[in-house]
Design a protein around this motif. Structure first.
Motif, PDB file in Angstrom:
ATOM      1  N   ALA A   1     -13.539  -0.604   7.841  1.00  0.00           N
ATOM      2  CA  ALA A   1     -12.305  -0.966   7.582  1.00  0.00           C
ATOM      3  C   ALA A   1     -11.537  -0.598   6.760  1.00  0.00           C
ATOM      4  O   ALA A   1     -10.646  -0.446   5.832  1.00  0.00           O
ATOM      5  CB  ALA A   1     -12.295  -1.685   8.914  1.00  0.00           C
ATOM      6  N   LEU A   2     -12.964  -1.465   5.692  1.00  0.00           N
ATOM      7  CA  LEU A   2     -12.922  -1.274   3.945  1.00  0.00           C
ATOM      8  C   LEU A   2     -12.369  -0.202   3.282  1.00  0.00           C
ATOM      9  O   LEU A   2     -11.841  -0.345   2.574  1.00  0.00           O
ATOM     10  CB  LEU A   2     -13.772  -2.519   3.877  1.00  0.00           C
ATOM     11  CG  LEU A   2     -13.914  -4.055   3.925  1.00  0.00           C
ATOM     12  CD1 LEU A   2     -15.070  -4.571   3.346  1.00  0.00           C
ATOM     13  CD2 LEU A   2     -12.856  -4.461   3.275  1.00  0.00           C
ATOM     14  N   HIS A   3     -13.371   0.889   3.849  1.00  0.00           N
ATOM     15  CA  HIS A   3     -13.424   1.999   2.798  1.00  0.00           C
ATOM     16  C   HIS A   3     -11.949   2.885   2.932  1.00  0.00           C
ATOM     17  O   HIS A   3     -10.760   3.310   2.483  1.00  0.00           O
ATOM     18  CB  HIS A   3     -14.483   2.990   3.858  1.00  0.00           C
ATOM     19  CG  HIS A   3     -15.011   3.304   2.983  1.00  0.00           C
ATOM     20  ND1 HIS A   3     -15.871   3.007   2.171  1.00  0.00           N
ATOM     21  CD2 HIS A   3     -16.403   2.502   3.306  1.00  0.00           C
ATOM     22  CE1 HIS A   3     -16.827   2.809   1.055  1.00  0.00           C
ATOM     23  NE2 HIS A   3     -17.910   2.191   2.523  1.00  0.00           N
ATOM     24  N   ALA A   4     -11.257   2.655   4.866  1.00  0.00           N
ATOM     25  CA  ALA A   4      -9.927   2.597   5.208  1.00  0.00           C
ATOM     26  C   ALA A   4      -9.011   2.834   4.354  1.00  0.00           C
ATOM     27  O   ALA A   4      -7.974   2.895   3.952  1.00  0.00           O
ATOM     28  CB  ALA A   4      -9.678   3.370   6.021  1.00  0.00           C
TER      29      ALA A   4
ATOM     30  N   GLU B   1     -12.685  -9.805  14.557  1.00  0.00           N
ATOM     31  CA  GLU B   1     -11.336  -9.472  14.731  1.00  0.00           C
ATOM     32  C   GLU B   1     -10.895  -9.068  14.441  1.00  0.00           C
ATOM     33  O   GLU B   1      -8.941  -8.027  14.276  1.00  0.00           O
ATOM     34  CB  GLU B   1     -10.942 -10.487  16.108  1.00  0.00           C
ATOM     35  CG  GLU B   1     -11.774  -9.988  17.164  1.00  0.00           C
ATOM     36  CD  GLU B   1     -13.457 -11.344  17.120  1.00  0.00           C
ATOM     37  OE1 GLU B   1     -13.081 -12.022  15.639  1.00  0.00           O
ATOM     38  OE2 GLU B   1     -14.146 -11.104  16.976  1.00  0.00           O
ATOM     39  N   GLY B   2     -10.371  -9.211  12.854  1.00  0.00           N
ATOM     40  CA  GLY B   2      -8.925  -9.376  11.488  1.00  0.00           C
ATOM     41  C   GLY B   2      -9.789  -7.687  10.958  1.00  0.00           C
ATOM     42  O   GLY B   2      -8.733  -7.039   9.806  1.00  0.00           O
ATOM     43  N   ALA B   3     -11.232  -6.862  11.188  1.00  0.00           N
ATOM     44  CA  ALA B   3     -11.217  -5.444  10.713  1.00  0.00           C
ATOM     45  C   ALA B   3      -9.426  -4.203  10.460  1.00  0.00           C
ATOM     46  O   ALA B   3      -9.105  -3.882   9.927  1.00  0.00           O
ATOM     47  CB  ALA B   3     -11.968  -4.162  11.726  1.00  0.00           C
TER      48      ALA B   3
ATOM     49  N   ALA C   1      -6.380  -3.271   5.633  1.00  0.00           N
ATOM     50  CA  ALA C   1      -5.027  -2.407   5.273  1.00  0.00           C
ATOM     51  C   ALA C   1      -4.015  -2.738   4.477  1.00  0.00           C
ATOM     52  O   ALA C   1      -3.901  -2.766   3.498  1.00  0.00           O
ATOM     53  CB  ALA C   1      -4.955  -0.951   5.560  1.00  0.00           C
ATOM     54  N   GLY C   2      -3.056  -3.893   5.492  1.00  0.00           N
ATOM     55  CA  GLY C   2      -2.205  -4.342   5.321  1.00  0.00           C
ATOM     56  C   GLY C   2      -2.118  -6.096   3.766  1.00  0.00           C
ATOM     57  O   GLY C   2      -1.861  -5.996   3.381  1.00  0.00           O
ATOM     58  N   LEU C   3      -3.758  -6.533   4.754  1.00  0.00           N
ATOM     59  CA  LEU C   3      -3.896  -7.769   3.834  1.00  0.00           C
ATOM     60  C   LEU C   3      -4.204  -6.827   2.720  1.00  0.00           C
ATOM     61  O   LEU C   3      -4.076  -7.771   1.325  1.00  0.00           O
ATOM     62  CB  LEU C   3      -5.074  -7.822   4.344  1.00  0.00           C
ATOM     63  CG  LEU C   3      -4.649  -9.081   5.188  1.00  0.00           C
ATOM     64  CD1 LEU C   3      -5.653  -9.450   6.142  1.00  0.00           C
ATOM     65  CD2 LEU C   3      -3.812 -10.562   5.308  1.00  0.00           C
TER      66      LEU C   3
ATOM     67  N   PRO D   1      -2.269  -4.727  12.935  1.00  0.00           N
ATOM     68  CA  PRO D   1      -2.724  -3.706  12.145  1.00  0.00           C
ATOM     69  C   PRO D   1      -1.245  -2.797  12.452  1.00  0.00           C
ATOM     70  O   PRO D   1      -0.333  -3.518  12.450  1.00  0.00           O
ATOM     71  CB  PRO D   1      -3.276  -2.724  14.027  1.00  0.00           C
ATOM     72  CG  PRO D   1      -2.369  -4.076  15.426  1.00  0.00           C
ATOM     73  CD  PRO D   1      -1.939  -5.300  13.704  1.00  0.00           C
ATOM     74  N   ASP D   2      -2.040  -1.214  12.205  1.00  0.00           N
ATOM     75  CA  ASP D   2      -0.736  -0.290  11.135  1.00  0.00           C
ATOM     76  C   ASP D   2      -0.015  -0.723  10.395  1.00  0.00           C
ATOM     77  O   ASP D   2       1.400  -1.167  10.832  1.00  0.00           O
ATOM     78  CB  ASP D   2      -0.202   0.124  12.580  1.00  0.00           C
ATOM     79  CG  ASP D   2       0.568   1.360  12.946  1.00  0.00           C
ATOM     80  OD1 ASP D   2       0.076   1.885  11.519  1.00  0.00           O
ATOM     81  OD2 ASP D   2       1.500   1.679  13.525  1.00  0.00           O
ATOM     82  N   PRO D   3      -0.023  -1.266   9.093  1.00  0.00           N
ATOM     83  CA  PRO D   3       0.800  -1.798   8.372  1.00  0.00           C
ATOM     84  C   PRO D   3       2.042  -0.849   7.787  1.00  0.00           C
ATOM     85  O   PRO D   3       1.428  -0.055   8.155  1.00  0.00           O
ATOM     86  CB  PRO D   3      -0.059  -2.301   7.203  1.00  0.00           C
ATOM     87  CG  PRO D   3      -1.365  -1.870   7.558  1.00  0.00           C
ATOM     88  CD  PRO D   3      -1.080  -0.988   8.818  1.00  0.00           C
ATOM     89  N   HIS D   4       2.795  -1.150   7.404  1.00  0.00           N
ATOM     90  CA  HIS D   4       3.905  -0.113   7.000  1.00  0.00           C
ATOM     91  C   HIS D   4       4.917  -1.472   5.535  1.00  0.00           C
ATOM     92  O   HIS D   4       4.703  -1.794   5.805  1.00  0.00           O
ATOM     93  CB  HIS D   4       5.350  -0.086   7.904  1.00  0.00           C
ATOM     94  CG  HIS D   4       4.522   1.319   9.026  1.00  0.00           C
ATOM     95  ND1 HIS D   4       4.128   0.384   9.363  1.00  0.00           N
ATOM     96  CD2 HIS D   4       5.200   2.432   8.594  1.00  0.00           C
ATOM     97  CE1 HIS D   4       3.905   1.633  10.970  1.00  0.00           C
ATOM     98  NE2 HIS D   4       4.922   3.186  10.229  1.00  0.00           N
ATOM     99  N   TRP D   5       5.290  -0.503   5.040  1.00  0.00           N
ATOM    100  CA  TRP D   5       6.099  -0.825   4.549  1.00  0.00           C
ATOM    101  C   TRP D   5       7.852  -0.635   4.887  1.00  0.00           C
ATOM    102  O   TRP D   5       8.167   0.395   4.448  1.00  0.00           O
ATOM    103  CB  TRP D   5       6.171   0.021   2.889  1.00  0.00           C
ATOM    104  CG  TRP D   5       4.617   0.179   2.467  1.00  0.00           C
ATOM    105  CD1 TRP D   5       3.500   0.820   2.101  1.00  0.00           C
ATOM    106  CD2 TRP D   5       3.923  -0.333   0.887  1.00  0.00           C
ATOM    107  NE1 TRP D   5       2.820   1.189   1.699  1.00  0.00           N
ATOM    108  CE2 TRP D   5       3.077  -0.185   1.178  1.00  0.00           C
ATOM    109  CE3 TRP D   5       4.419  -2.073   0.310  1.00  0.00           C
ATOM    110  CZ2 TRP D   5       1.591  -1.536  -0.302  1.00  0.00           C
ATOM    111  CZ3 TRP D   5       3.420  -3.104  -0.256  1.00  0.00           C
ATOM    112  CH2 TRP D   5       2.347  -2.417  -0.244  1.00  0.00           C
TER     113      TRP D   5
END
Ligand SMILES: [Zn+2]
Length: 127
Positions: free
Chosen positions: A10-13, A52-54, A58-60, A98-102
């Motif tokens: 998840a961190l790599h992604a 669970e926050g994995a 990306a959004g964070l 999950p699935d963050p967007h701009w």
């Protein structure tokens, strides 16, 4: 054998997605990339406490880098949708999900998924 854990994946992604957006905005300088690394280190600690926050990482990381850039350089990423008016930055939605967007709150539109700003700004659109 030491397989890469889901948390590391998840961190790599997250790192790859945010770097892709920085490259799209042509701000991926070495010191900016180090801001991403700093965020990934902090968020690694965070998801070790709360696995669970994995999906939220990306959004964070995107928001961490956005905040760090605002302090040092200015607004990022600038909105590519609104052609007129004051330049403004995009926001990440959801802030924690999950699935963050701009998104552009001014125009009220989703601009691109985090990691896909390059396609939104007319760069390397996929065929
Ligand atoms: Zn806008």
């Amino acid at each position: 054998m030491d397989p890469i854990s889901p948390l590391e994946q998840a961190l790599h992604a997250a790192r790859a997605l945010v770097l892709a957006d920085l490259v799209a905005g042509e701000v991926a300088e070495a010191d900016v990339v180090s801001l991403v690394e700093d965020s990934v280190v902090q968020r690694r600690w965070w998801i070790e406490q709360w696995p669970e926050g994995a999906d939220y990482v990306a959004g964070l990381v995107a928001q961490d880098v956005q905040d760090a850039l605002l302090e040092r350089y200015g607004r990022w990423p600038l909105c590519p949708v609104c052609g007129s008016g004051d330049p403004h930055s995009l926001d990440v939605e959801p802030e924690l999900g999950p699935d963050p967007h701009w998104v552009c709150h001014k125009a009220g539109v989703k601009v691109a998924a985090v990691g896909s700003l390059g396609t939104a700004t007319g760069g390397m659109a996929s065929s």
